[in-house]
Design an enzyme around this catalytic site. Structure first.
Site, PDB file in Angstrom:
ATOM      1  N   ILE A 131     -17.701  76.206  -2.018  1.00 22.60           N
ATOM      2  CA  ILE A 131     -17.924  74.779  -2.234  1.00 22.60           C
ATOM      3  C   ILE A 131     -18.217  74.608  -3.721  1.00 22.60           C
ATOM      4  CG2 ILE A 131     -19.392  72.792  -1.704  1.00 22.60           C
ATOM      5  CD1 ILE A 131     -19.991  74.007   0.978  1.00 22.60           C
ATOM      6  N   ASP A 132     -17.692  73.548  -4.325  1.00 19.79           N
ATOM      7  CA  ASP A 132     -17.919  73.313  -5.748  1.00 19.79           C
ATOM      8  C   ASP A 132     -19.403  73.251  -6.073  1.00 19.79           C
ATOM      9  OD1 ASP A 132     -15.195  73.122  -6.074  1.00 19.79           O
ATOM     10  OD2 ASP A 132     -15.155  70.930  -6.071  1.00 19.79           O
ATOM     11  N   ARG A 133     -19.734  73.570  -7.302  1.00 18.70           N
ATOM     12  CA  ARG A 133     -21.121  73.562  -7.760  1.00 18.70           C
ATOM     13  C   ARG A 133     -21.794  72.205  -7.534  1.00 18.70           C
ATOM     14  NH1 ARG A 133     -23.076  76.171 -13.392  1.00 18.70           N
ATOM     15  NH2 ARG A 133     -25.318  75.914 -13.117  1.00 18.70           N
TER      16      ARG A 133
END
Length: 298
Positions: A131-133
């Site tokens: 999952i993106d930061r």
């Protein structure tokens, strides 16, 4: 020493040309650390050269990327003998990489769990997907290599159901819709993806409206593929970037200074801990309070 024809080039671009064995990210880190001097003084990566400057570089290796155990909090949403489902906070990267060497989700996992799958290597134990930061929400972690392979097969076969919640800029006209546009790396801004070209990897995103606000629309989004930045690129391509997502053209949103309004809300999968694939597991991560507050109409 830069030649006259190098005039106008950025310092970091020039150094990357001269030192092709090193990435621009590494060169920029040297500049930030004061390891690059221009005429005896520290400079910014964006400095424009005039030609004839004296440039001194003192290289340094980046810190080793290790999955070192760190006693940091981690929220467990579900676990069995094969799988752990965690609630990743926004601002936390999943595993070590350029610019992130500690405080990652993996650092937390290896502290709290003695056994994780090794298929992803020493830097990514247990990690099956990411999952993106700047995105929060549920993420699956494999305890064993066998569980890792089984989960990876489900992702590849697109039998894992992934549903997100997103607040987007503007009023989405339809109550529901589907976006079928290929996604590829943006040729101009390499840090983002784009769905505005006619080539790339196939990607499918479905959405439905859950709530309408004055200047925003709250969506439930389901993805059939898992491309990098898929939801962000797809929604931006129809003129409705995710709130707070400056990379994809959204207006500044002070309440979302450190994240975007995108949350991995629900995941449905077959746990390798059970012998029957028909026994599906549903895990949900509640919307974080900082996002919930933005949906309250005064």
């Amino acid at each position: 020493m830069p030649a006259p024809e190098d005039a106008g080039k950025r310092l970091d671009h020039y150094l990357q040309e001269q030192l092709p064995a090193y990435s621009r990210a590494r060169i920029q880190s040297w500049i930030r650390e004061g390891r690059v001097l221009v005429n005896g003084s520290a400079a910014k990566a964006s400095l424009q050269l005039h030609g004839g400057e004296r440039i001194d570089v003192s290289p340094a290796d980046l810190p080793p990327l290790n999955a070192t155990p760190e006693d940091l909090p981690i929220e467990i949403l579900y676990e069995d003998a094969a799988v752990i489902a965690v609630n990743k906070p926004a601002g936390v990267v999943v595993h070590a990489g350029a610019g992130a060497h500690s405080g990652t989700l993996v650092n937390r996992l290896v502290h709290h769990f003695s056994q994780l799958s090794k298929i992803g290597g020493e830097l990514r134990p247990g990690i099956v997907h990411r999952i993106d930061r700047g995105t929060s929400g549920v993420l699956l972690v494999a305890r064993t290599d066998a569980a890792h392979r089984a989960l990876a097969a489900q992702f590849a076969a697109r039998t894992v159901e992934k549903t997100y919640l997103a607040l987007v800029q503007g009023q989405v006209a339809a109550e529901s819709g589907r976006i079928d546009k290929p996604i590829t790396r943006d040729p101009v801004r390499r840090t983002r993806m784009t769905a505005r070209l006619d080539h790339g990897r196939e990607a499918h995103t479905e959405y439905r409206v859950r709530q309408r606000l004055e200047r925003f629309t709250f969506l439930e989004v389901r993805i059939g593929t898992g491309r990098t930045h898929q939801i962000r690129a797809h929604l931006a391509s129809i003129g409705h970037p995710v709130a707070g997502d400056r990379l994809y053209g959204a207006r500044p949103f002070p309440a979302l200074a450190d994240r975007v309004f995108l949350h991995a809300w629900r995941i449905v999968f077959s746990s390798p801990a059970f012998h029957q694939d028909a026994q599906r597991v549903t895990v949900e991560a509640p919307l974080p309070p900082e996002l919930e507050r933005l949906l309250v109409v005064p």
